[in-house]
Every structure is written in C-alpha cells, then in structure tokens.
Design a protein around this motif. Structure first.
Motif, mmCIF file in Angstrom:
data_model
loop_
_atom_site.group_PDB
_atom_site.id
_atom_site.type_symbol
_atom_site.label_atom_id
_atom_site.label_comp_id
_atom_site.label_asym_id
_atom_site.label_seq_id
_atom_site.Cartn_x
_atom_site.Cartn_y
_atom_site.Cartn_z
ATOM 1 N N GLN A 1 0.819 -1.220 0.000
ATOM 2 C CA GLN A 1 0.000 0.000 0.000
ATOM 3 C C GLN A 1 0.850 1.267 0.000
ATOM 4 N N ILE A 2 2.123 1.140 -0.336
ATOM 5 C CA ILE A 2 3.031 2.275 -0.220
ATOM 6 C C ILE A 2 2.644 3.428 -1.135
ATOM 7 N N GLU A 3 1.941 3.161 -2.209
ATOM 8 C CA GLU A 3 1.524 4.227 -3.130
ATOM 9 C C GLU A 3 0.571 5.220 -2.462
ATOM 10 N N GLU A 4 -0.033 4.834 -1.325
ATOM 11 C CA GLU A 4 -0.897 5.771 -0.601
ATOM 12 C C GLU A 4 -0.129 7.012 -0.153
ATOM 13 N N LEU A 5 1.194 6.880 -0.032
ATOM 14 C CA LEU A 5 2.010 7.990 0.465
ATOM 15 C C LEU A 5 2.468 8.931 -0.636
ATOM 16 N N ALA A 6 2.262 8.564 -1.888
ATOM 17 C CA ALA A 6 2.895 9.266 -3.001
ATOM 18 C C ALA A 6 2.563 10.757 -3.045
ATOM 19 N N ASP A 7 1.292 11.095 -3.000
ATOM 20 C CA ASP A 7 0.906 12.507 -3.139
ATOM 21 C C ASP A 7 1.408 13.332 -1.955
ATOM 22 N N TYR A 8 1.286 12.785 -0.757
ATOM 23 C CA TYR A 8 1.719 13.520 0.429
ATOM 24 C C TYR A 8 3.229 13.722 0.402
ATOM 25 N N ASP A 9 3.954 12.669 0.041
ATOM 26 C CA ASP A 9 5.409 12.779 -0.006
ATOM 27 C C ASP A 9 5.856 13.758 -1.098
ATOM 28 N N THR A 10 5.192 13.740 -2.226
ATOM 29 C CA THR A 10 5.557 14.656 -3.318
ATOM 30 C C THR A 10 5.405 16.100 -2.898
ATOM 31 N N GLU A 11 4.360 16.392 -2.134
ATOM 32 C CA GLU A 11 4.157 17.759 -1.651
ATOM 33 C C GLU A 11 5.307 18.187 -0.739
ATOM 34 N N ALA A 12 5.833 17.251 0.038
ATOM 35 C CA ALA A 12 6.925 17.574 0.958
ATOM 36 C C ALA A 12 8.273 17.624 0.262
ATOM 37 N N PHE A 13 8.543 16.630 -0.590
ATOM 38 C CA PHE A 13 9.863 16.474 -1.195
ATOM 39 C C PHE A 13 10.057 17.374 -2.409
ATOM 40 N N GLY A 14 8.972 17.681 -3.097
ATOM 41 C CA GLY A 14 9.062 18.582 -4.243
ATOM 42 C C GLY A 14 8.928 17.903 -5.587
ATOM 43 N N VAL A 15 9.254 16.621 -5.679
ATOM 44 C CA VAL A 15 9.048 15.842 -6.896
ATOM 45 C C VAL A 15 8.555 14.462 -6.480
ATOM 46 N N ASN A 16 7.985 13.739 -7.429
ATOM 47 C CA ASN A 16 7.471 12.403 -7.149
ATOM 48 C C ASN A 16 8.623 11.402 -7.111
ATOM 49 N N ARG A 17 8.891 10.862 -5.930
ATOM 50 C CA ARG A 17 9.968 9.877 -5.776
ATOM 51 C C ARG A 17 9.404 8.503 -5.431
ATOM 52 N N SER A 18 8.244 8.181 -5.979
ATOM 53 C CA SER A 18 7.562 6.930 -5.646
ATOM 54 C C SER A 18 8.426 5.707 -5.884
ATOM 55 N N ALA A 19 9.213 5.714 -6.956
ATOM 56 C CA ALA A 19 10.039 4.546 -7.268
ATOM 57 C C ALA A 19 11.029 4.268 -6.147
ATOM 58 N N VAL A 20 11.604 5.325 -5.585
ATOM 59 C CA VAL A 20 12.548 5.155 -4.475
ATOM 60 C C VAL A 20 11.814 4.678 -3.220
ATOM 61 N N LEU A 21 10.626 5.261 -2.949
ATOM 62 C CA LEU A 21 9.868 4.864 -1.762
ATOM 63 C C LEU A 21 9.467 3.393 -1.822
#
Length: 290
Positions: A156-176
């Motif tokens: 379910q790690i993709e649930e974090l994608a949008d929130y993390d992108t807002e914090a980190f500045g770019v979408n780093r889903s592959a790394v997460l």
C-alpha cells in the motif's frame, strides 16, 4: 567525456559501479569513516546509478552515485575519494563525470565540510545544514495514545505518493517503493487522510528512521515515537534539518544528540521550499537520497 584521469604515476579508469565487487566499495567507505555496510551499498546500487575510479589492477580509489527523482531532479551521494586521489584532483574529475551524466536535471547533495569548497567551485549553493543525530536508545518517551498510527504494508506504499511529493518537491515513488521493501513503515491518518509517515530500516551499526514526513513537529514526534520501542537499547540514527525546533529537542531528550553535520547544497532550481502547515521532510531517507 573523460574516461580516465592520471594521478601521479598511475591512471584511473571510470567503471560502472554495478560491475565492482561490493566489498571493495565497503573498504572504500570504511576508509573515510562512513558506516555503510555491504548491504547498504547493495541497496543503493539497486535504486541508483554510479561510477567508480579504479586503477589497472582493480583497486577502487573513488566513487560517486546519482539517483533520478521525478522528471528533472537527481540527488548525488556516496562521493568518496581516497586522500591520495583527492590531492590530485580526482574528486573534481569524478563530479564532472556525474554532472555530465545528469545534464538537464537540477541537482542536490549533502556535503561534508571537507568537500564543501569543491562543490562551491562547481556551482552548488548551500541551502541548509543537516544535523546527524545518533546514539544508543536507552530512554523511551511516555507512550502516546492512539493518534491514528498504523503500520503500512509494502503493498500500500503508493498511498504515500501525493503527500510525499508535496513535501519532497518531486514524485519519488520509485525510491519509496524500494525503501519500503526493507523498512517498517508507520503512517499517520486523520479522517482517513494521510498526514504523515516514517520508515525505519537497518543501516550501518544499527537502524535509521527516515524518511520522516509530517506537517508539524508534534506529528513528526508521534511518528518517531511509534518506532522507538522496537529499537530500545540499539543504535538509532536520524538525520534532520531541524535545529532548535521541538522535534530536534525531542531527539536530544531521548538520547540521540547531534554527532556531526553536513550541508544540503543545490545546483539549478532551489531544492528546499518549505511553507507553513505544508508537509515537510523532518528526517532524511539517506544522505544520498535526501
């Protein structure tokens, strides 16, 4: 693009880091006092790319890695140069090779004090200080009430994608996704909405908690506190850009003082862009990954 550099009486050759024995990389990091285990090197090679400089008998003198994040950012790390090679300009040669391979992307890295003049000369600018907190966790904070904290399955790690992108500045889903495979992830939800998360994994001599992403100090503290009972009496490391905030004070209070510092630097677009009440990266995933 240069493939070799002459250092005094011997020539160094650039090779793909994936083709080098991981134990040689481990020896290189031990030589500069870095805590990376062979397993830590293996993980970073899985999620990033890199080059090493070797001599004609295969000895490794330098390394550098880069990690593609989103569409236009690369984080740089594991830039290690033996003193002998560094004195002859191998560090600059290596970084120029990395920047050529990352051409067209904004760049960010975390610099040691020793490497800072080199990065300045290459056009990087300082943005913040990173405080490395670490120690044996002998004190646990008072248990917090249930605040919507739960363990998040890797599936379910993709649930974090949008929130993390807002914090980190770019979408780093592959790394997460790759981080989650070797981490325990705690997620904080309110009204069924993700408002924070933190991962922990083995690293170096113990465990690292990071990334830690939250919208305020109180939530960041809750997330770290969730992980701590599992780490009692072990070595814990948390890298943060917080200095005098309640979060930083909390880390010191539980026995994780600042042990050293590095400097976040960027080249191209500014990397750190914090705004009030927005998600923020309270704890780095790793110096190489930010």
């Amino acid at each position: 693009m240069a493939k070799t550099v002459r250092v005094k009486s011997f020539q160094l050759i650039a090779r793909d880091i994936a083709d080098v024995d991981v134990h040689l990389l481990h020896v290189l990091s031990i030589g500069v006092g870095w805590p990376h285990r062979p397993a830590d090197w293996e993980f970073l090679r899985q999620v990033g790319q890199g080059i090493v400089a070797v001599d004609d008998i295969g000895r490794v003198f330098c390394s550098a890695m880069w990690f593609l994040q989103g569409e236009d950012l690369a984080t740089i790390g594991l830039v290690i140069t033996t003193p002998r090679a560094q004195a002859q300009g191998a560090g600059r040669w290596l970084m120029e090779e990395v920047m050529e391979r990352c051409k067209g992307r904004n760049l960010t890295l975390n610099s040691t004090k020793a490497a800072y003049p080199l990065y300045l000369s290459l056009g990087f600018e300082k943005e913040a200080t990173v405080f490395l907190h670490g120690g044996i966790l002998s004190t646990l904070p008072a248990a917090a009430r249930d605040h919507g904290l739960d363990e998040l399955p890797t599936t379910q790690i993709e649930e974090l994608a949008d929130y993390d992108t807002e914090a980190f500045g770019v979408n780093r889903s592959a790394v997460l996704v790759q981080l989650s495979k070797r981490s325990v992830t705690c997620v904080l939800r309110r009204s069924d909405k993700v408002v924070g998360y933190a991962m922990r994994r083995q690293f170096g001599r113990g465990h690292v908690i990071g990334p830690i992403v939250a919208s305020n100090d109180e939530d960041a503290i809750l997330l770290v506190g969730w992980h701590l009972p599992a780490l009692k009496d072990g070595y814990v490391r948390i890298d943060t850009r917080e200095d005098t905030s309640p979060f930083a004070e909390f880390l010191t209070q539980i026995g994780l003082p600042t042990t050293s510092t590095t400097m976040t630097m960027s080249k191209g677009r500014r990397f750190l862009n914090r705004s009030d009440a927005s998600p923020w990266v309270y704890g780095l995933a790793a110096h190489a990954l930010n």
